[in-house]
Design a protein around this motif. Structure first.
Motif, short mmCIF file in Angstrom:
data_model
loop_
_atom_site.label_atom_id
_atom_site.label_comp_id
_atom_site.label_asym_id
_atom_site.label_seq_id
_atom_site.Cartn_x
_atom_site.Cartn_y
_atom_site.Cartn_z
N ALA A 145 7.62 3.59 0.92
CA ALA A 145 8.68 3.52 0.08
C ALA A 145 9.22 5.18 1.96
O ALA A 145 8.44 5.61 2.25
N THR A 146 10.17 4.84 2.33
CA THR A 146 10.71 5.46 3.81
C THR A 146 10.97 7.09 3.09
O THR A 146 10.77 8.13 3.39
N THR A 147 10.85 7.39 1.94
CA THR A 147 10.59 8.64 1.37
C THR A 147 9.60 9.31 1.68
O THR A 147 9.44 10.86 1.49
N HIS A 148 8.62 8.44 0.88
CA HIS A 148 6.82 9.25 1.96
C HIS A 148 6.74 9.29 3.04
O HIS A 148 6.06 10.19 3.33
N THR A 149 7.36 8.01 3.91
CA THR A 149 6.83 8.08 5.81
C THR A 149 7.59 9.87 6.41
O THR A 149 7.23 10.11 6.79
N ASP A 150 8.21 10.19 5.43
CA ASP A 150 9.52 11.39 5.56
C ASP A 150 8.35 12.55 5.61
O ASP A 150 8.43 13.75 6.21
N LEU A 151 8.02 12.61 4.23
CA LEU A 151 7.31 12.98 3.79
C LEU A 151 5.95 13.71 4.66
O LEU A 151 5.51 15.19 5.26
N MET A 152 5.33 12.42 5.28
CA MET A 152 4.00 12.82 6.12
C MET A 152 5.08 13.12 7.98
O MET A 152 4.07 14.55 8.68
N ILE A 153 5.95 13.10 8.06
CA ILE A 153 6.57 13.83 9.06
C ILE A 153 6.48 15.12 8.94
O ILE A 153 6.43 15.85 9.63
#
Length: 262
Positions: A88-96
């Motif tokens: 999910a893109t929301t999780h990759t945003d968290l990683m960033i």
């Protein structure tokens, strides 16, 4: 440390041993179930397995209030998600954002519908094109993008994995039947012939469970099938290798003409 931990597809037993070890090190454990959900287990079963409380967050708490990142400033935080944690893109945003804040991260992967669905349908994973999602429509919201994505994949002879909308806060989970109806309605409006009642499709329900339900047929037949409880997804196959066609017929119940067309 912020641990991104995948829960897999169906129940609490899908989590890896590495994931359980990380959770036992965590000072606090969060989870979200708005991008996907596990229907073969309960929150209490998950808590019992790891021996800790789990705080379930809403979308706004993950994406806007930054609860996870604030906690990870000075604590070991476990963040649980269904499926694989960075799909999910929301999780990759968290990683960033974690990287920007100098918060250490570890990703612990798990099974994903992106690999499970092709396998259950007997279709070769490398022959898939762009993944698309059919959303719940609204009065002023009926995008044609799922249809155009399938059509574009077909032009490259590629299969399409079609995910189906989830609104966990409303307890609404789109069925294969609803997804097919949506695509046929787009066809009615566009009249481009990409999706018709005679198009072969594959419906998949409860991937990751002991008895997943998989059925392949023409849409006009598949749309009448009872797929049972969630979660559901679909595949619209492109050109088929002989072995793929044989699998659809022998294992998934597709009509024999699928083989005859090879």
């Amino acid at each position: 440390m912020l641990y991104f931990i995948g829960l897999g597809l169906y129940d609490e037993k899908d989590i890896s041993l590495k994931g359980i070890e990380a959770l036992r090190k965590a000072d606090v454990v969060y989870a979200e179930f708005y991008t996907a959900n596990l229907f073969g287990t309960t929150l209490d079963a998950l808590k019992f397995m790891i021996g800790k409380d789990i705080v379930v967050l809403k979308r706004s708490e993950v994406e806007e209030e930054n609860i996870i990142l604030e906690s990870a400033k000075d604590k070991n935080v476990g963040f649980l998600t269904a499926g694989d944690p960075l799909i999910a893109t929301t999780h990759t945003d968290l990683m960033i954002e974690a990287k920007k804040r100098n918060i250490e991260t570890t990703v612990i992967h798990a099974s994903s519908i992106l690999s499970a669905a092709p396998g259950l349908a007997g279709l070769q994973a490398y022959k898939f094109g762009k993944v698309t999602t059919v959303p719940f429509s609204d009065k002023n919201f009926f995008p044609h993008s799922p249809y155009t994505a399938i059509k574009a994949n077909m032009e490259f002879n590629a299969h399409t994995l079609v995910l189906l909308d989830i609104r966990a806060d409303e307890n609404r989970y789109m069925t294969v039947n609803e997804g097919l109806e949506y695509l046929l309605k787009v066809e009615e409006e566009r009249k481009e012939g990409a999706i018709t009642e005679d198009t072969i499709a594959v419906g998949i329900a409860r991937a990751g469970s002991d008895k997943p339900f998989v059925r392949a047929d023409k849409i006009k037949n598949l749309i009448k099938e009872d797929f049972g409880g969630p979660l559901h997804c679909m595949i619209i196959p492109g050109d088929l290798h002989f072995m793929e066609a044989e699998y659809l017929v022998k294992i998934c119940g597709a009509p024999e003409e699928v083989l005859d067309n090879q």
